[in-house]
Design a protein around this motif. Structure first.
Motif, PDB file in Angstrom:
ATOM      1  N   ARG A 125       0.860  -1.196   0.000  1.00 20.48           N
ATOM      2  CA  ARG A 125       0.000   0.000   0.000  1.00 20.48           C
ATOM      3  C   ARG A 125       0.894   1.243   0.000  1.00 20.48           C
ATOM      4  O   ARG A 125       2.098   1.150   0.257  1.00 20.48           O
ATOM      5  CB  ARG A 125      -0.890   0.026   1.255  1.00 20.48           C
ATOM      6  CG  ARG A 125      -1.551  -1.275   1.580  1.00 20.48           C
ATOM      7  CD  ARG A 125      -2.731  -1.561   0.711  1.00 20.48           C
ATOM      8  NE  ARG A 125      -3.813  -0.622   0.936  1.00 20.48           N
ATOM      9  CZ  ARG A 125      -4.922  -0.585   0.199  1.00 20.48           C
ATOM     10  NH1 ARG A 125      -5.052  -1.420  -0.815  1.00 20.48           N
ATOM     11  NH2 ARG A 125      -5.893   0.273   0.462  1.00 20.48           N
ATOM     12  N   LYS A 175       1.808   5.102   1.352  1.00 18.73           N
ATOM     13  CA  LYS A 175       1.683   6.220   2.293  1.00 18.73           C
ATOM     14  C   LYS A 175       2.152   7.467   1.562  1.00 18.73           C
ATOM     15  O   LYS A 175       3.262   7.475   1.014  1.00 18.73           O
ATOM     16  CB  LYS A 175       2.559   5.944   3.525  1.00 18.73           C
ATOM     17  CG  LYS A 175       2.609   7.086   4.513  1.00 18.73           C
ATOM     18  CD  LYS A 175       3.554   6.746   5.655  1.00 18.73           C
ATOM     19  CE  LYS A 175       3.918   7.999   6.437  1.00 18.73           C
ATOM     20  NZ  LYS A 175       4.973   7.752   7.411  1.00 18.73           N
ATOM     21  N   ASP A 233      -2.866   3.842   1.581  1.00 20.16           N
ATOM     22  CA  ASP A 233      -3.008   3.523   3.002  1.00 20.16           C
ATOM     23  C   ASP A 233      -3.397   4.789   3.775  1.00 20.16           C
ATOM     24  O   ASP A 233      -3.891   4.715   4.881  1.00 20.16           O
ATOM     25  CB  ASP A 233      -1.665   2.990   3.535  1.00 20.16           C
ATOM     26  CG  ASP A 233      -1.754   2.559   4.981  1.00 20.16           C
ATOM     27  OD1 ASP A 233      -2.325   1.490   5.229  1.00 20.16           O
ATOM     28  OD2 ASP A 233      -1.278   3.318   5.854  1.00 20.16           O
TER      29      ASP A 233
END
Ligand code: BTN
Length: 238
Positions: A97, A99, A195
């Motif tokens: 994911r 960030k 995320d």
């Protein structure tokens, strides 16, 4: 007759360097072509975002930089994050994911970092640096709770060249889409892998709920004082 499409430049494989970013910029000064790739077993002065160091024991990581010229593509760093997340999912089978802007996480822990640096000049060039944790079994105390590796996630160390091929393939594909179609497909894929969205975040002192990416890739944060756009910064969750 149309000219044949040129093959990508070969990968320059080095044992120990200060930083693959520095090597790429030195090669660029000597006229190296677009998509020159530098791979190292070890870096003595690896660079991270925001002036930090990127430290990895010899042979534990994929340490690679890609020369991009000219460096005019918008959102190259978001596109690279998407590419690395997809490559790790493909080759490692991990649920990678993103960030914001481009840290790659697995189960909330950082598995890969991306640094895009640009050198101005008559023709600006970019070095897209990618570090992927492959073989680490432990991390030193400051990182112990926040970092992971493919070995820790899947119980074995993947072949570095397979990871490199997957990363370069995904990078070429997303860079091509960015050039041909602009940001919308990159942003859509980034959102799908995010995320960060929906979480309460703090970016350089600004706290609120991360709600979306703007059309230029800026992070949109709803704060008590209204919606704010953040173009760059260090994001913490919470
Ligand atoms: C980050 O801070 O998350 C970005 C880390 C980028 C590290 C990679 S390793 C290969 C390339 N060479 C460097 O010196 N840095 C990048």
């Amino acid at each position: 007759m149309r000219p044949a499409a040129s093959a990508p430049a070969p990968v320059l494989r080095l044992a120990s360097v200060d930083s693959t970013q520095a090597v790429v910029f030195a090669l660029a000064e000597g006229g190296a072509p677009d998509r020159t790739v530098v791979l190292a077993d070890h870096q003595t002065a690896g660079r991270g975002r925001r002036g930090r160091r990127w430290v990895a024991a010899p042979g534990t990581s994929l340490l690679v930089s890609i020369l991009v010229r000219p460096a005019r593509l918008p959102a190259l760093s978001l596109a690279t994050g998407v590419a690395v997340a997809e490559a790790l999912a493909q080759v490692g089978g991990v649920p990678a994911r993103l960030k914001w802007p481009n840290d790659v996480l697995v189960r909330g822990r950082k598995i890969a970092g991306i640094l895009v640096e640009v050198r101005a000049g008559v023709e600006p060039v970019a070095a897209v640096g990618i570090g992927v944790n492959l073989a680490q079994e432990t991390f030193p105390p400051p990182l112990a709770a926040s970092a992971t590796s493919l070995r820790l996630e899947v119980g074995r160390t993947p072949d570095r060249d397979r990871v490199l091929d997957a990363v370069l393939g995904a990078f070429d594909a997303w860079r091509g889409r960015l050039a041909a179609e602009g940001l919308p497909p990159v942003l859509a894929r980034w959102r799908a892998l995010a995320d960060t969205l929906g979480r309460t975040v703090t970016v350089d002192g600004l706290t609120g709920r991360a709600v979306d990416l703007d059309e230029d890739g800026a992070l949109l944060i709803d704060t008590p004082a209204g919606r704010r756009r953040v173009m760059a910064g260090e994001l913490q969750v919470g």
